[in-house]
Design an enzyme around this catalytic site. Structure first.
Site, PDB file in Angstrom:
ATOM      1  N   ASN A  10      44.379  40.632  46.732  1.00 39.20           N
ATOM      2  CA  ASN A  10      43.299  40.905  45.788  1.00 39.20           C
ATOM      3  C   ASN A  10      43.834  40.727  44.362  1.00 39.20           C
ATOM      4  O   ASN A  10      44.789  41.405  43.970  1.00 39.20           O
ATOM      5  CB  ASN A  10      42.781  42.332  45.999  1.00 39.20           C
ATOM      6  CG  ASN A  10      41.551  42.624  45.169  1.00 39.20           C
ATOM      7  OD1 ASN A  10      41.505  42.327  43.983  1.00 39.20           O
ATOM      8  ND2 ASN A  10      40.554  43.233  45.776  1.00 39.20           N
ATOM      9  N   HIS A  13      43.039  42.871  39.556  1.00 34.80           N
ATOM     10  CA  HIS A  13      43.719  43.527  38.447  1.00 34.80           C
ATOM     11  C   HIS A  13      44.515  42.566  37.568  1.00 34.80           C
ATOM     12  O   HIS A  13      45.011  42.982  36.509  1.00 34.80           O
ATOM     13  CB  HIS A  13      44.556  44.693  38.968  1.00 34.80           C
ATOM     14  CG  HIS A  13      43.681  45.782  39.523  1.00 34.80           C
ATOM     15  ND1 HIS A  13      42.805  46.494  38.732  1.00 34.80           N
ATOM     16  CD2 HIS A  13      43.490  46.225  40.785  1.00 34.80           C
ATOM     17  CE1 HIS A  13      42.137  47.351  39.477  1.00 34.80           C
ATOM     18  NE2 HIS A  13      42.522  47.203  40.728  1.00 34.80           N
ATOM     19  N   HIS A  46      36.625  40.803  43.784  1.00 33.84           N
ATOM     20  CA  HIS A  46      35.447  41.668  43.805  1.00 33.84           C
ATOM     21  C   HIS A  46      34.638  41.422  42.538  1.00 33.84           C
ATOM     22  O   HIS A  46      35.059  41.773  41.437  1.00 33.84           O
ATOM     23  CB  HIS A  46      35.894  43.128  43.882  1.00 33.84           C
ATOM     24  CG  HIS A  46      34.759  44.107  43.974  1.00 33.84           C
ATOM     25  ND1 HIS A  46      34.966  45.454  44.146  1.00 33.84           N
ATOM     26  CD2 HIS A  46      33.411  43.945  43.928  1.00 33.84           C
ATOM     27  CE1 HIS A  46      33.797  46.083  44.180  1.00 33.84           C
ATOM     28  NE2 HIS A  46      32.842  45.187  44.042  1.00 33.84           N
ATOM     29  N   ARG A  48      32.040  42.766  40.565  1.00 36.25           N
ATOM     30  CA  ARG A  48      31.283  43.996  40.390  1.00 36.25           C
ATOM     31  C   ARG A  48      30.046  43.748  39.531  1.00 36.25           C
ATOM     32  O   ARG A  48      30.018  42.831  38.701  1.00 36.25           O
ATOM     33  CB  ARG A  48      32.150  45.061  39.723  1.00 36.25           C
ATOM     34  CG  ARG A  48      33.318  45.540  40.590  1.00 36.25           C
ATOM     35  CD  ARG A  48      34.079  46.630  39.851  1.00 36.25           C
ATOM     36  NE  ARG A  48      33.208  47.771  39.585  1.00 36.25           N
ATOM     37  CZ  ARG A  48      33.186  48.887  40.308  1.00 36.25           C
ATOM     38  NH1 ARG A  48      33.987  49.013  41.357  1.00 36.25           N
ATOM     39  NH2 ARG A  48      32.375  49.869  40.007  1.00 36.25           N
ATOM     40  N   ARG A  52      33.654  44.446  35.302  1.00 41.06           N
ATOM     41  CA  ARG A  52      34.771  45.063  34.594  1.00 41.06           C
ATOM     42  C   ARG A  52      36.068  44.260  34.707  1.00 41.06           C
ATOM     43  O   ARG A  52      36.984  44.443  33.900  1.00 41.06           O
ATOM     44  CB  ARG A  52      35.010  46.485  35.093  1.00 41.06           C
ATOM     45  CG  ARG A  52      35.515  46.581  36.517  1.00 41.06           C
ATOM     46  CD  ARG A  52      35.871  47.995  36.911  1.00 41.06           C
ATOM     47  NE  ARG A  52      34.737  48.902  36.823  1.00 41.06           N
ATOM     48  CZ  ARG A  52      34.771  50.148  37.296  1.00 41.06           C
ATOM     49  NH1 ARG A  52      35.879  50.621  37.848  1.00 41.06           N
ATOM     50  NH2 ARG A  52      33.699  50.918  37.214  1.00 41.06           N
ATOM     51  N   GLU A  72      34.384  40.159  47.597  1.00 42.31           N
ATOM     52  CA  GLU A  72      33.870  41.513  47.767  1.00 42.31           C
ATOM     53  C   GLU A  72      32.672  41.700  46.853  1.00 42.31           C
ATOM     54  O   GLU A  72      32.665  41.228  45.711  1.00 42.31           O
ATOM     55  CB  GLU A  72      34.956  42.543  47.439  1.00 42.31           C
ATOM     56  CG  GLU A  72      36.108  42.538  48.425  1.00 42.31           C
ATOM     57  CD  GLU A  72      37.120  43.620  48.148  1.00 42.31           C
ATOM     58  OE1 GLU A  72      37.922  43.928  49.051  1.00 42.31           O
ATOM     59  OE2 GLU A  72      37.124  44.163  47.021  1.00 42.31           O
ATOM     60  N   THR A 103      36.942  51.567  44.581  1.00 37.62           N
ATOM     61  CA  THR A 103      36.042  51.883  45.678  1.00 37.62           C
ATOM     62  C   THR A 103      36.461  53.202  46.332  1.00 37.62           C
ATOM     63  O   THR A 103      37.607  53.363  46.729  1.00 37.62           O
ATOM     64  CB  THR A 103      36.044  50.751  46.722  1.00 37.62           C
ATOM     65  OG1 THR A 103      35.716  49.524  46.068  1.00 37.62           O
ATOM     66  CG2 THR A 103      35.021  51.024  47.802  1.00 37.62           C
ATOM     67  N   GLU A 153      35.874  45.797  57.709  1.00 39.91           N
ATOM     68  CA  GLU A 153      37.153  46.108  57.078  1.00 39.91           C
ATOM     69  C   GLU A 153      37.252  47.618  56.998  1.00 39.91           C
ATOM     70  O   GLU A 153      36.440  48.266  56.328  1.00 39.91           O
ATOM     71  CB  GLU A 153      37.265  45.487  55.684  1.00 39.91           C
ATOM     72  CG  GLU A 153      38.600  45.815  55.021  1.00 39.91           C
ATOM     73  CD  GLU A 153      38.847  45.043  53.739  1.00 39.91           C
ATOM     74  OE1 GLU A 153      39.617  45.536  52.886  1.00 39.91           O
ATOM     75  OE2 GLU A 153      38.273  43.942  53.576  1.00 39.91           O
ATOM     76  N   HIS A 192      42.787  49.115  51.370  1.00 42.21           N
ATOM     77  CA  HIS A 192      42.559  50.095  50.309  1.00 42.21           C
ATOM     78  C   HIS A 192      43.708  51.109  50.257  1.00 42.21           C
ATOM     79  O   HIS A 192      43.974  51.816  51.223  1.00 42.21           O
ATOM     80  CB  HIS A 192      41.235  50.850  50.457  1.00 42.21           C
ATOM     81  CG  HIS A 192      40.846  51.519  49.154  1.00 42.21           C
ATOM     82  ND1 HIS A 192      40.326  50.828  48.080  1.00 42.21           N
ATOM     83  CD2 HIS A 192      40.945  52.805  48.734  1.00 42.21           C
ATOM     84  CE1 HIS A 192      40.097  51.645  47.079  1.00 42.21           C
ATOM     85  NE2 HIS A 192      40.475  52.857  47.445  1.00 42.21           N
TER      86      HIS A 192
END
Length: 240
Positions: A10, A13, A46, A48, A52, A72, A103, A153, A192
Site C-alpha cells: 500500500n 502514505h 485507497h 478516499r 487526504r 481500496e 480504517t 480481506e 491492517h
C-alpha cells in the site's frame, strides 16, 4: 511462510508525505515501480472521499505501470464511477469515516447487504474482481459470500493491537475465519496493522492468498534508506 503468499504494498502514505506540502514529491508512480521491482506482487491504493492522500490522477498513472492494482474504496457512487474508469484488477470495499486516522474496522456486510451486493455487481459486469474488507466474524463472512464478491480481506487490526495470550487468541480467530471463508468458496486476503514483528504468524495461516501492508513498510523505508539519501545529498553538495 508459504512460498506462494502474495504481498500487496500500500503506497498511500507516500502520497501522505507528498500532500503535506501539496507538491510533486515523493512520486507515487516511482514508489509503485520500486515496490514492484523489489518483488511486490501488487500495489494497493485507497482513494478516499476526502482525498487526504491518493488523488484521482495517481490511480490512472499507476495503473499504467503496475502489473496488479488493488483499489481500496468506500461503497459510494462517485468512487465506483472512478474505479470503472481506472479498471484496477481488484477493488476492495472498505468502511470510511471522515475523521478517522486509518480504517478502524471491517464493513458491516450484514447490515448493508443490498448496497454492497449492488456495488459488487457493477464491478463484476466490467470484469473487475471485488473484495470486502471485513472483521473475522462468521456472520459477516457468510453475508460476504452472498454478495457476489470473489474475495474478502480479513481485518487484522485487533490482532496487531494485542500482545501475548490475547494475540494468540486473535490469531486463532483469524485462522478459523480463513477456514470458514474457504468452505463458503471465498478467496481470502488479510491486512491492517501488520508489521515486521507481527506478520510471520499471519503469513503462516494456511489458505491466505495475499497480505496488504503499507504504513509499516513506508516507515521502515525511512530508516533503511536515510543513510543512502544523506550520503547522496552530501556528495552532490561536495561535487558542485
Amino acid at each position: 511462510m508459504p512460498k506462494n503468499i502474495r504481498l500487496g504494498v500500500n503506497i498511500d502514505h507516500i502520497a501522505t508525505l507528498r500532500q503535506a506540502r501539496k507538491g510533486l514529491y515523493p512520486d507515487v508512480i516511482q514508489a509503485a515501480v520500486i515496490a514492484q521491482q523489489a518483488g511486490a506482487h501488487g500495489i494497493t491504493m485507497h482513494l478516499r472521499e476526502d482525498r487526504r492522500h491518493i488523488q484521482d490522477n495517481d490511480l490512472f498513472a499507476v495503473r499504467k505501470v503496475v502489473k496488479y492494482l488493488n483499489m481500496e474504496m468506500a461503497v459510494v457512487p462517485e468512487i465506483i464511477e472512478i474505479a470503472l474508469k481506472v479498471k484496477p484488477d481488484i477493488c476492495c470495499f472498505v468502511p470510511e469515516k471522515r475523521r478517522e486516522l486509518t480504517t478502524e474496522g471491517g464493513l458491516d456486510v450484514v447490515g448493508n447487504q443490498k448496497n454492497i451486493s449492488a456495488a459488487v455487481a457493477r464491478l463484476n459486469k466490467k470484469n473487475i474482481s471485488s473484495s470486502l474488507f471485513i472483521d473475522p466474524d462468521l456472520d459477516q463472512i457468510k453475508s460476504a459470500s452472498l454478495s457476489g464478491a470473489e474475495y474478502i480481506e480479513l481485518h487484522t487490526g485487533v490482532y496487531a493491537d494485542t500482545k501475548g495470550r490475547a494475540q494468540k487468541h486473535q490469531l486463532k480467530v483469524l485462522e478459523e475465519a480463513v477456514f470458514y471463508a474457504q468452505c463458503l468458496g471465498l478467496k481470502v486476503n488479510a491486512g491492517h496493522g501488520l508489521t515486521y514483528e507481527n506478520v510471520p504468524p499471519i503469513a503462516a495461516i494456511q489458505g491466505l492468498i495475499e497480505l496488504n501492508i503499507g504504513h509499516n513498510i513506508v516507515a521502515r523505508a525511512v530508516y533503511i534508506g536515510m543513510a543512502a539519501a544523506v550520503k547522496s545529498m552530501l556528495k552532490l553538495m561536495q561535487d558542485a
